[in-house]
Structures are given as structure tokens and as C-alpha cells.
Design an enzyme around this catalytic site. Structure first.
Site, short mmCIF file in Angstrom:
data_model
loop_
_atom_site.label_atom_id
_atom_site.label_comp_id
_atom_site.label_asym_id
_atom_site.label_seq_id
_atom_site.Cartn_x
_atom_site.Cartn_y
_atom_site.Cartn_z
N ASP A 1 0.96 -1.09 -0.08
CA ASP A 1 0.13 0.00 0.11
C ASP A 1 0.77 1.18 0.11
O ASP A 1 2.06 1.16 0.25
CB ASP A 1 -1.04 0.09 1.10
CG ASP A 1 -0.17 -0.63 2.46
OD1 ASP A 1 1.00 -0.33 2.51
OD2 ASP A 1 -0.99 -0.91 3.48
N ASP B 1 -7.38 -3.51 14.43
CA ASP B 1 -8.95 -4.09 14.11
C ASP B 1 -8.92 -4.96 13.15
O ASP B 1 -9.92 -5.25 12.49
CB ASP B 1 -9.77 -2.69 13.48
CG ASP B 1 -8.87 -2.24 12.36
OD1 ASP B 1 -8.17 -2.58 12.08
OD2 ASP B 1 -9.37 -0.94 11.63
N HIS C 1 -7.22 -4.95 10.20
CA HIS C 1 -7.15 -4.69 8.66
C HIS C 1 -5.81 -5.26 8.18
O HIS C 1 -4.90 -5.50 9.02
CB HIS C 1 -7.33 -3.12 8.46
CG HIS C 1 -6.22 -2.55 9.05
ND1 HIS C 1 -6.32 -1.43 9.85
CD2 HIS C 1 -4.97 -2.23 8.42
CE1 HIS C 1 -5.07 -0.89 10.05
NE2 HIS C 1 -4.28 -1.31 9.23
#
Ligand code: GLP
Length: 263
Positions: free
Chosen positions: A72, A141, A143
């Protein structure tokens, strides 16, 4: 799924680096058939990168025929920006190893045509025959890359808006200044990661314990993206005792026993 539970961060880093070196060496890569690695940023993989740098310098592993695809990148940060993932990878890994510049792939967060950038990235992965080993970290969380909860479990490389919690958490890399953290990113999709021949997710520290619990013991759910690893034929989670601390005692015992018998 293989679950490797090590005592601490150091041991996780060493295990992960040894595994990466083993996979590269075993595949005997060459210029026409490079070994293709998917790579993460974040604090978790730093120890693994340091160990791989050491092994590279010692001649135990070569990156001459390794191609990399990072997961990313923030939109709007140029490659020379200290918080860009381009900069992170160069400083923490690439400039210390014998990788060829032409084999390094990162999404361009400065592009004006997001769709083309993302489609080209997917095409570049396909052109090299797919990713052999995708390495990732996880958010608190659950991800993976920047695929936040609720992301399609079959998503491809695309633009994603970050949730407030992730922006807040990543502000630590921006001198704690939340206003400096970009709100949008380009990220490989969960489907992109799942297409890899093998996926290794690293998680260390108490703040990853809930995500690890959902990833290993929970049901598959888009609300905990890490849980999709249960569907991968060759998924590995490498975590330390703290990240494993919310797993049932039986679960920990079970996976430790399997690994003890395997080695
Ligand atoms: C970011 C990255 C993820 C990474 C996560 C956790 O959100 N996009 O790829 O896994 O941070 O980072 P850390 O390893 O610093 O906890």
C-alpha cells in the site's frame, strides 16, 4: 493455517526472516523466474527486515532475483516524503540489500489516475506469475494492508479511505500530528493478497491480541479482514505470546504442539 507462537518480537522477526530466506533459496530464482515477494510497512516487520539485511550481507540469501510488490501507499505523499511507504522501504530495507531497482514495485500515491495505477499494479503482479509469498502485518482492528473492516473479502487493488482509528493510530509516524496523516490510500485488495501462493501475517504486542483471536478462532467475517486467512491453502500467522494472549489456552497448546512435532 499454520500458527507460529514465539516468545517475543525478536524471535518472531528471526522466524519470519529465516522462512523468507528459506523460501527464496529453495525456489532457485533467476532473471526469467524471480521469486515474488509481497511486502508490508509498519513497525512489526522492521525486525524481520533487519535480520534479512544481516543474512543478505552474510551471503545466506540473495535478492538479485527477487521481485517485490508493496501492499500500500498513502495518496498525496511523494516518494521522498519520510512518511511515505516508498521512503520507508528504501531506508529500512531496499538500500541495504542487493535488490535490483527494476524489480521493486510500489503503488504511486502521486498518480492522478488511480484506477489505471491499480489496474497496472495487478497486471504487473500477473506478468510475473503472481506473488509467491505475501507478507503482511495487521491493524488492531484486523485490517490487512489498508483493507479496513467491511472491505470486500475479494477486493482488488484500489483506492481506500481510512477510518478514523487507523488515522489516529498511524499519527505516531507523523510526530503524533493527526492532521498530517493522509485520509486516502492505494492498497492491494484482500483478493490480491489471497491470490498469493502463500500468505504470512505477522502480529506482535498486546494491542494485536483481539485481531489475532478473531483471525484464528473467530468466524470468517469482513469485519475482521484477517479472518479470511482461514480460507487460504497456505496461510501462516507468526505472533508473539502477547499477541496470542487472548486465544484459548487449548488453542495455544494445540498450535504449539503441532509445531513442536513438525520440527
Ligand atoms: C498500517 C499498514 C498495515 C500494517 C499496519 C500495522 O495500517 N497499512 O499494512 O500492518 O499499519 O502497523 P504496525 O506493524 O506498525 O502495527
Amino acid at each position: 493455517m499454520r500458527v507460529i507462537i514465539k516468545a517475543d518480537y525478536q524471535q518472531c522477526s528471526k522466524w519470519a526472516a529465516d522462512y523468507v530466506s528459506y523460501k527464496i533459496n529453495r525456489s532457485h530464482p533467476n532473471s526469467t523466474h524471480p521469486f515474488v515477494l509481497g511486502l508490508p510497512t509498519g513497525s512489526t516487520p522492521l525486525g524481520m527486515y533487519q535480520e534479512l539485511i544481516t543474512q543478505n550481507k552474510q551471503g545466506k540469501v540473495s535478492f538479485e532475483h527477487v521481485a517485490t510488490f508493496n501492499m500500500d501507499e498513502y495518496i498525496g505523499l511523494p516518494p521522498e516524503h519520510p512518511q511515505s511507504y516508498h521512503y520507508f522501504m528504501k531506508e529500512n530495507f531496499f538500500k541495504h540489500i542487493n535488490i535490483q531497482a527494476k524489480n521493486i514495485h510500489l503503488l504511486n500515491g502521486m498518480t492522478r489516475d488511480y484506477e489505471k495505477e491499480c489496474n497496472d499494479y495487478e497486471a504487473a503482479i500477473r506478468k510475473l506469475g503472481g506473488v509467491d509469498l505475501f507478507i503482511g502485518g495487521i491493524g488492531t482492528d484486523g485490517h490487512i494492508a489498508f483493507n479496513e473492516p467491511g472491505s470486500s473479502l475479494s477486493s482488488r487493488t484500489r483506492i481506500k479511505t481510512l477510518r478514523y482509528d487507523t488515522i489516529k493510530s498511524n499519527a505516531r509516524f507523523f510526530n503524533g500530528d493527526i492532521t498530517k496523516v493522509p485520509h486516502t490510500t492505494l492498497t492491494v485488495g484482500i483478493g490480491t493478497i489471497m491470490d498469493a501462493a502463500e500468505v504470512m501475517i505477522m502480529a506482535t504486542g498486546r494491542n494485536k491480541a483481539e485481531a489475532i483471536k478473531h483471525g484464528i478462532e473467530g468466524s470468517i467475517s469482513h469485519m475482521w479482514p484477517i479472518s479470511i486467512l482461514q480460507m487460504h491453502q497456505h496461510g501462516i500467522i507468526v505472533c508473539d505470546e502477547e499477541a496470542a494472549s487472548m486465544l484459548a489456552a487449548d488453542t495455544i497448546k494445540y498450535f504449539k504442539e503441532i509445531e513442536n512435532h513438525a520440527s
